[in-house]
Design an enzyme around this catalytic site. Structure first.
Site, mmCIF file in Angstrom:
data_model
loop_
_atom_site.group_PDB
_atom_site.id
_atom_site.type_symbol
_atom_site.label_atom_id
_atom_site.label_comp_id
_atom_site.label_asym_id
_atom_site.label_seq_id
_atom_site.Cartn_x
_atom_site.Cartn_y
_atom_site.Cartn_z
ATOM 1 N N ARG A 52 0.839 -1.195 0.000
ATOM 2 C CA ARG A 52 0.000 0.000 0.000
ATOM 3 C C ARG A 52 0.875 1.245 0.000
ATOM 4 N NH1 ARG A 52 -2.539 -1.280 5.561
ATOM 5 N NH2 ARG A 52 -0.391 -2.014 5.677
ATOM 6 N N GLU A 53 0.435 2.262 -0.703
ATOM 7 C CA GLU A 53 1.176 3.524 -0.670
ATOM 8 C C GLU A 53 1.161 4.071 0.748
ATOM 9 O OE1 GLU A 53 0.124 6.459 -3.595
ATOM 10 O OE2 GLU A 53 0.013 4.901 -5.116
ATOM 11 N N LYS A 96 -3.889 -11.273 -7.922
ATOM 12 C CA LYS A 96 -3.666 -9.835 -7.735
ATOM 13 C C LYS A 96 -4.965 -9.044 -7.964
ATOM 14 C CE LYS A 96 -2.132 -5.796 -7.485
ATOM 15 N NZ LYS A 96 -1.391 -5.065 -6.539
ATOM 16 N N ASN A 101 -7.411 -7.122 -4.910
ATOM 17 C CA ASN A 101 -7.810 -5.707 -4.915
ATOM 18 C C ASN A 101 -9.316 -5.535 -5.059
ATOM 19 O OD1 ASN A 101 -5.357 -4.620 -4.395
ATOM 20 N ND2 ASN A 101 -4.897 -3.988 -6.487
ATOM 21 N N CYS A 144 -4.627 1.915 -7.728
ATOM 22 C CA CYS A 144 -4.890 0.489 -7.974
ATOM 23 C C CYS A 144 -6.375 0.121 -8.057
ATOM 24 C CB CYS A 144 -4.230 -0.352 -6.891
ATOM 25 S SG CYS A 144 -2.443 -0.334 -7.022
ATOM 26 N N LYS A 192 -5.907 9.204 0.092
ATOM 27 C CA LYS A 192 -5.966 8.764 1.485
ATOM 28 C C LYS A 192 -4.870 9.525 2.224
ATOM 29 C CE LYS A 192 -2.752 4.891 0.985
ATOM 30 N NZ LYS A 192 -2.465 3.485 1.247
HETATM 31 C C1 UDX Z 1 -4.123 -0.883 -2.528
HETATM 32 C C2 UDX Z 1 -4.031 -2.271 -1.844
HETATM 33 O O1 UDX Z 1 -4.343 -2.157 -0.458
HETATM 34 C C3 UDX Z 1 -2.642 -2.870 -2.040
HETATM 35 O O2 UDX Z 1 -2.603 -4.198 -1.493
HETATM 36 C C4 UDX Z 1 -2.321 -2.909 -3.530
HETATM 37 O O3 UDX Z 1 -1.030 -3.401 -3.738
HETATM 38 C C5 UDX Z 1 -2.449 -1.522 -4.138
HETATM 39 O O4 UDX Z 1 -3.752 -0.997 -3.877
HETATM 40 P P1 UDX Z 1 -3.350 1.603 -1.942
HETATM 41 O O5 UDX Z 1 -3.870 1.988 -3.296
HETATM 42 O O6 UDX Z 1 -2.051 2.155 -1.487
HETATM 43 O O7 UDX Z 1 -3.235 -0.010 -1.827
HETATM 44 O O8 UDX Z 1 -4.455 2.080 -0.894
HETATM 45 P P2 UDX Z 1 -5.268 1.427 0.309
HETATM 46 O O9 UDX Z 1 -4.643 1.756 1.595
HETATM 47 O O10 UDX Z 1 -5.598 0.033 0.048
HETATM 48 O O11 UDX Z 1 -6.618 2.307 0.176
HETATM 49 C C6 UDX Z 1 -7.380 2.314 -1.038
HETATM 50 C C7 UDX Z 1 -8.557 3.250 -0.916
HETATM 51 O O12 UDX Z 1 -9.494 2.728 0.018
HETATM 52 C C8 UDX Z 1 -8.188 4.645 -0.414
HETATM 53 O O13 UDX Z 1 -8.949 5.589 -1.115
HETATM 54 C C9 UDX Z 1 -8.564 4.599 1.059
HETATM 55 O O14 UDX Z 1 -8.886 5.853 1.607
HETATM 56 C C10 UDX Z 1 -9.791 3.696 1.018
HETATM 57 N N1 UDX Z 1 -10.044 2.998 2.303
HETATM 58 C C11 UDX Z 1 -9.189 2.044 2.756
HETATM 59 C C12 UDX Z 1 -11.194 3.316 3.025
HETATM 60 O O15 UDX Z 1 -11.988 4.170 2.614
HETATM 61 N N2 UDX Z 1 -11.437 2.620 4.188
HETATM 62 C C13 UDX Z 1 -10.612 1.648 4.662
HETATM 63 O O16 UDX Z 1 -10.928 1.054 5.713
HETATM 64 C C14 UDX Z 1 -9.439 1.349 3.937
#
Ligand code: UDX
Length: 450
Positions: free
Chosen positions: A145-146, A195, A199, A251, A321
């Site tokens: 995750r970023e 993968k 997601n 993603c 986020k």
């Molecule tokens: C995601 C996957 O988690 C990761 O495994 C993959 O390799 C790449 O995509 P990332 O895009 O960094 O990672 O973001 P992530 O932390 O997963 O959040 C994705 C979105 O969901 C964000 O907009 C975040 O705000 C939202 N989110 C996440 C929520 O609204 N609630 C949550 O409980 C978790």
């Protein structure tokens, strides 16, 4: 490592931390210059430290050409972007280019590891493009995750390797052996499927909980307690159940669309996934409706009276986020775009964005992503980015909190109340305590909580 971006750099950092030597090829000259000068072009906790350590110990280097990065290595990781095409499918141009560039330079017996998220069957495409019998191509999807990418790479939940050649799969798995993560070895198509499914499953969870939050709003239940009651069930768990303004990032939007496209091409009807995407799009509208309704209630306006035209709305958080400076597919930008479309002006603050001193005053990354999302540039005339959180709120009719930075949790409520023209607070991440906000005089509206 081919590609020193959001996947390549943290993966390189993790491999360096695990004791390996890594050479990164980066084709973007500006990004390469930053790296060669010891800088880090992306915002990622812990990354600068590991990169500096790699430099010091001589185990990390950067070059511009993919060919020169691979001629003396055992493993070549492909970490290039696979952006979304207009029809939802993944654009493999960068992947094919990388395969063409490295093909003639690869050391005999070495393994090419694809980490980019690719349509099912793409590992074969890389194999065919490289077209060498002495090279094995395997799929090794990333799940990082970023914002927490370095930690995620160092402490993965699992390592997935997809390959026909089990020996090559085991060698790739061995690179990460000291993480102690379980190793799932399968064929390439299955690894690629894992993968996408990981997601889309997470996106499904989020759309589900956002819909449940809407239900809680409708019936007067508290989604936070609903999550508590759900999460203690070990089959469900607590993770990825925080409601918000919708999911975004580089993603989830791309991968949900790509999997829908893949399913369609394969003749598989997947209405559940379409609904996950539609529910996410509806969430933007729901947040804007909360703002309109709260303002209307506060100002005692008729339901038919437009409430946003001519008003100023403060927004905290623009990235997709907290913990990142990435604006790609940000739900916050979607919300802002709809507010601007309704005729209001928006004054935004984001801890990672600074306004320019010169005209145009908006950060370049914001203007770029605005265009990528297809929003009209004319709307940007009513958007300003403030350099401080309080400056965005001065005289505004409402404050919308759209990302979950800790500093927003610690807001001084009486000072905020004094700055805003109307005490309307829309907390789209449920960061604040409704009781404390109401006691400070706010009309507080969260997501799925009374
Ligand atoms: C995601 C996957 O988690 C990761 O495994 C993959 O390799 C790449 O995509 P990332 O895009 O960094 O990672 O973001 P992530 O932390 O997963 O959040 C994705 C979105 O969901 C964000 O907009 C975040 O705000 C939202 N989110 C996440 C929520 O609204 N609630 C949550 O409980 C978790």
């Amino acid at each position: 490592m081919i590609g020193a971006g959001h996947v390549g750099l943290p993966t390189a950092a993790a491999l360096v931390s695990l004791g390996h030597r890594v050479c990164c090829a980066e084709s973007d000259p500006e990004r390469l210059r930053v790296l060669e000068e010891g800088g880090v072009p992306i915002f990622e906790e812990g990354l600068p430290e590991v990169i500096r350590q790699g430099w010091r110990e001589g185990r990390l280097s950067f070059v511009g050409s993919a060919g020169s990065a691979v001629d003396d290595v055992d493993f070549t990781f492909l970490c290039v972007p696979t952006p979304e095409r207009p029809d939802g499918s993944a654009d493999l141009t960068y992947l094919e280019q990388a395969a063409v560039q490295i093909g003639p330079h690869l050391r005999s017996g070495s393994v090419v590891v694809n980490k980019s998220t690719v349509p099912i069957g793409s590992t074969r495409l890389v194999e065919q493009t490289i077209a060498r019998q002495d090279i094995t191509v395997v799929s090794n999807p990333e799940f990082l995750r970023e914002g927490t990418a370095v930690q995620d790479s160092l402490r993965p939940d699992r390592i997935v390797v997809g390959a026909d050649d089990q020996d090559a799969a085991a060698r790739v798995g061995a690179l990460f052996a000291s993480t102690g993560a379980p190793l799932v070895v399968t064929d390439a198509a299955t690894a690629e499927t894992i993968k996408y499914v990981a997601n889309t499953f997470l996106a499904t969870k989020l759309s589900f909980i956002n819909a449940v939050a809407g239900l809680c709003d409708a019936v007067g239940a508290d989604v936070r307690d609903v999550i508590l009651g759900l999460g203690y069930d070990r089959r469900i768990g607590f993770d990825f159940l925080r409601p918000g303004p919708g999911w975004g990032g580089s993603c989830f939007p791309k991968d949900t669309h790509a999997l829908l496209h893949i399913a369609k091409e394969a003749g598989f009807d997947f209405p559940l996934l379409q609904s996950v995407i539609d529910t996410n799009e509806a969430q933007t509208r729901r947040i804007v409706s909360k703002l309109e309704q709260a303002l209307r209630d506060h100002l005692r306006l008729e339901a038919t009276e437009p409430v946003l035209p001519g008003r100023s709305v403060a927004v905290w958080g623009l990235t997709f986020k907290a913990g990142t400076d990435d604006l790609r597919e940000s739900p916050a930008l979607r919300v802002v775009s709809q507010i601007l479309e309704s005729g209001a002006e928006v004054r935004a603050f984001d801890p990672t964005l600074r306004p320019h001193q010169s005209v145009p005053a908006l950060p370049v990354s914001l203007v770029r992503e605005w265009g990528a999302l297809g929003f009209p540039a004319s709307r940007l005339e009513r958007l300003t980015v403030a350099s401080e959180a309080t400056a965005a709120t001065e005289g505004a009719s409402a404050l919308l909190v759209l990302t979950e930075w800790d500093e927003f949790r610690r807001v001084d409520l009486p000072a905020l109340r004094a700055a805003l023209a109307e005490p309307v607070l829309i907390d789209a991440r449920n960061l604040l305590d409704p009781g404390a906000a109401r006691a400070a005089g706010f009309r507080y509206v969260g997501v799925g909580r009374p």
